[in-house]
Scaffold this active site. Structure first.
Site, mmCIF file in Angstrom:
data_model
loop_
_atom_site.group_PDB
_atom_site.id
_atom_site.type_symbol
_atom_site.label_atom_id
_atom_site.label_comp_id
_atom_site.label_asym_id
_atom_site.label_seq_id
_atom_site.Cartn_x
_atom_site.Cartn_y
_atom_site.Cartn_z
ATOM 1 N N ASN A 44 39.968 37.098 34.804
ATOM 2 C CA ASN A 44 40.312 38.124 34.769
ATOM 3 C C ASN A 44 40.161 38.874 36.106
ATOM 4 O OD1 ASN A 44 41.418 41.113 33.467
ATOM 5 N ND2 ASN A 44 39.047 41.130 34.018
ATOM 6 N N TYR A 61 49.776 40.175 47.490
ATOM 7 C CA TYR A 61 49.280 40.294 46.248
ATOM 8 C C TYR A 61 50.255 39.544 45.059
ATOM 9 C CZ TYR A 61 48.089 42.039 41.142
ATOM 10 O OH TYR A 61 47.807 42.058 40.013
ATOM 11 N N LYS A 115 49.256 35.736 42.912
ATOM 12 C CA LYS A 115 49.692 35.953 41.406
ATOM 13 C C LYS A 115 50.604 34.763 41.055
ATOM 14 C CE LYS A 115 46.481 38.621 39.857
ATOM 15 N NZ LYS A 115 45.615 38.319 38.895
ATOM 16 N N PRO A 133 50.697 40.596 32.690
ATOM 17 C CA PRO A 133 51.200 42.224 32.319
ATOM 18 C C PRO A 133 51.852 42.607 33.196
ATOM 19 C CG PRO A 133 48.527 41.506 32.428
ATOM 20 C CD PRO A 133 49.425 40.398 33.180
ATOM 21 N N THR A 171 44.430 51.143 34.540
ATOM 22 C CA THR A 171 42.790 50.568 34.478
ATOM 23 C C THR A 171 42.471 51.224 35.859
ATOM 24 O OG1 THR A 171 43.487 48.600 35.792
ATOM 25 C CG2 THR A 171 43.415 48.338 33.576
HETATM 26 P P1 NAP Z 1 40.245 46.778 37.359
HETATM 27 O O1 NAP Z 1 40.067 47.907 36.198
HETATM 28 O O2 NAP Z 1 40.204 47.152 38.899
HETATM 29 O O3 NAP Z 1 39.058 45.572 37.072
HETATM 30 C C1 NAP Z 1 39.055 44.500 38.012
HETATM 31 C C2 NAP Z 1 37.805 43.784 37.601
HETATM 32 O O4 NAP Z 1 37.667 42.674 38.445
HETATM 33 C C3 NAP Z 1 36.489 44.588 37.786
HETATM 34 O O5 NAP Z 1 35.634 44.229 36.641
HETATM 35 C C4 NAP Z 1 35.751 44.157 39.115
HETATM 36 O O6 NAP Z 1 34.363 43.975 38.863
HETATM 37 C C5 NAP Z 1 36.219 42.497 38.952
HETATM 38 N N1 NAP Z 1 36.281 42.134 40.549
HETATM 39 C C6 NAP Z 1 37.279 42.202 41.381
HETATM 40 N N2 NAP Z 1 36.730 41.720 42.717
HETATM 41 C C7 NAP Z 1 35.777 41.072 42.216
HETATM 42 C C8 NAP Z 1 34.973 40.078 43.122
HETATM 43 N N3 NAP Z 1 35.091 39.917 44.362
HETATM 44 N N4 NAP Z 1 33.827 39.493 42.226
HETATM 45 C C9 NAP Z 1 33.562 39.730 41.058
HETATM 46 N N5 NAP Z 1 34.458 40.231 40.280
HETATM 47 C C10 NAP Z 1 35.565 41.092 40.916
HETATM 48 O O7 NAP Z 1 41.493 46.061 37.196
HETATM 49 P P2 NAP Z 1 42.551 45.524 35.895
HETATM 50 O O8 NAP Z 1 43.384 46.214 35.867
HETATM 51 O O9 NAP Z 1 41.389 45.291 34.867
HETATM 52 O O10 NAP Z 1 42.609 43.787 36.388
HETATM 53 C C11 NAP Z 1 42.346 42.533 35.680
HETATM 54 C C12 NAP Z 1 43.160 41.710 36.028
HETATM 55 O O11 NAP Z 1 44.502 41.850 35.490
HETATM 56 C C13 NAP Z 1 43.415 41.245 37.515
HETATM 57 O O12 NAP Z 1 43.353 40.025 37.856
HETATM 58 C C14 NAP Z 1 44.778 41.765 38.109
HETATM 59 O O13 NAP Z 1 45.451 41.509 38.955
HETATM 60 C C15 NAP Z 1 45.440 41.816 36.524
HETATM 61 N N6 NAP Z 1 46.781 42.719 36.434
HETATM 62 C C16 NAP Z 1 46.451 44.192 36.279
HETATM 63 C C17 NAP Z 1 47.738 44.680 35.992
HETATM 64 C C18 NAP Z 1 47.699 46.228 35.820
HETATM 65 O O14 NAP Z 1 48.586 46.738 36.193
HETATM 66 N N7 NAP Z 1 46.497 47.076 35.946
HETATM 67 C C19 NAP Z 1 48.886 44.066 35.740
HETATM 68 C C20 NAP Z 1 48.933 42.707 36.066
HETATM 69 C C21 NAP Z 1 47.820 42.118 36.314
HETATM 70 P P3 NAP Z 1 33.212 44.466 39.882
HETATM 71 O O15 NAP Z 1 34.125 45.641 40.926
HETATM 72 O O16 NAP Z 1 32.280 45.102 39.374
HETATM 73 O O17 NAP Z 1 32.869 43.217 40.628
#
Ligand code: NAP
Length: 250
Positions: free
Chosen positions: A85, A151, A155, A181, A186
């Site tokens: 994730n 980005y 993906k 998604p 978030t």
């Molecule tokens: P978020 O709230 O920003 O959470 C991202 C998580 O990734 C955090 O726990 C962060 O932890 C971790 N992370 C980021 N860089 C890292 C690194 N270098 N090493 C270890 N951990 C790292 O974002 P989210 O929306 O939950 O995103 C989760 C996934 O869903 C991502 O892959 C994102 O691309 C995908 N996604 C999100 C959306 C959306 O609209 N939100 C849509 C489609 C897909 P730390 O900062 O503590 O390391």
């Protein structure tokens, strides 16, 4: 089940931790922000009587990933589910204006980091002849949009790797699933805009985005299908979002 979740300190990963813990599953939670991992561990262990192990490391760094996985005690090496994730979008700029450090961070996290951890965990799953890898893709892995260039490319890579993993791990009885998604509220947009919370809020203004728990519930559902069923991939959008950029706002 024993479930390893990357990016468990916020958003979708944190919601996954809450939902799996509530159902009595033991967890290995990963992320860079150690204090957050410690807080989540304390809260969930108390509330749900599950065992939670935390690993704080930067997924972009190959040696940190290797050391973290090798540091797991023997009984925590029998991982049933890996939720890939951790990931981010950094910036929203045209190719000609994009920042190289943003590109490198996205490629190193979303593609290379996902690969590093997958290799180590897949090698732990193979002798057990069971396991499930769930990859967080995105609608940005199915379409491209203006200024989303790198980005979207990362993906699309996750989409390709998801299909490739499914083929390579088939004979080892390891399931592979991608969840794609649309807009989820978030810390994603705050991270994308370098901490600019006002700009991040505008992304979701006048529309109902998905909540991280909507995605976590789907991940939980995919992870708990019977042994003979694999969910290859799912695209999940807010009802008011049709494509990466077409959204109805009031
Ligand atoms: P978020 O709230 O920003 O959470 C991202 C998580 O990734 C955090 O726990 C962060 O932890 C971790 N992370 C980021 N860089 C890292 C690194 N270098 N090493 C270890 N951990 C790292 O974002 P989210 O929306 O939950 O995103 C989760 C996934 O869903 C991502 O892959 C994102 O691309 C995908 N996604 C999100 C959306 C959306 O609209 N939100 C849509 C489609 C897909 P730390 O900062 O503590 O390391």
């Amino acid at each position: 089940m024993l479930v390893l979740i990357t990016g468990a300190t916020a958003g979708i990963g944190k919601s996954c931790a809450e939902i799996f813990a509530a159902q009595g599953h033991h967890l290995i939670l990963c992320g860079r922000r150690k204090e957050r991992l410690d807080t989540i561990k304390t809260e969930l262990e108390k509330k749900h009587k599950v065992n939670i192990h935390t690993l704080s490391f930067d997924i972009q760094k190959q040696t940190e990933v290797q050391e973290a996985i090798h540091s797991l005690p023997a009984d925590l090496k029998n991982i049933d589910v890996l939720i890939n994730n951790a990931g981010l979008a950094a910036g929203l700029s045209s190719i000609q204006d994009g920042k190289l450090e943003h590109w490198e961070q996205m490629i190193d996290t979303n593609i290379k980091g996902l690969l590093y951890i997958t290799k180590h965990v897949a090698n732990l799953m193979i002798p057990n002849k069971r396991g499930h890898i769930i990859n967080l893709g995105s609608i940005a892995g199915k379409e491209v949009y203006a200024n989303g260039n790198v980005y979207c490319a990362t993906k699309h890579a996750v989409d390709a790797l998801n299909k490739a993993m499914r083929i390579d791990l088939l004979t080892h009885q390891i399931k592979v699933t991608a969840i794609h998604p649309g807009m989820v509220e978030t810390e994603f947009s705050i991270v994308r805009f370098d901490g600019d919370e006002e700009r991040a809020k505008k992304v979701y203004q006048g529309m109902q985005p998905l909540r991280p728990e909507d995605i976590a519930e789907t991940i939980y559902w995919a992870a708990t299908r019977p042994a003979h069923v694999n969910i290859n991939e799912l695209t999940i959008m807010p009802s008011v979002q049709a494509t990466a950029t077409q959204v109805i706002r009031h």
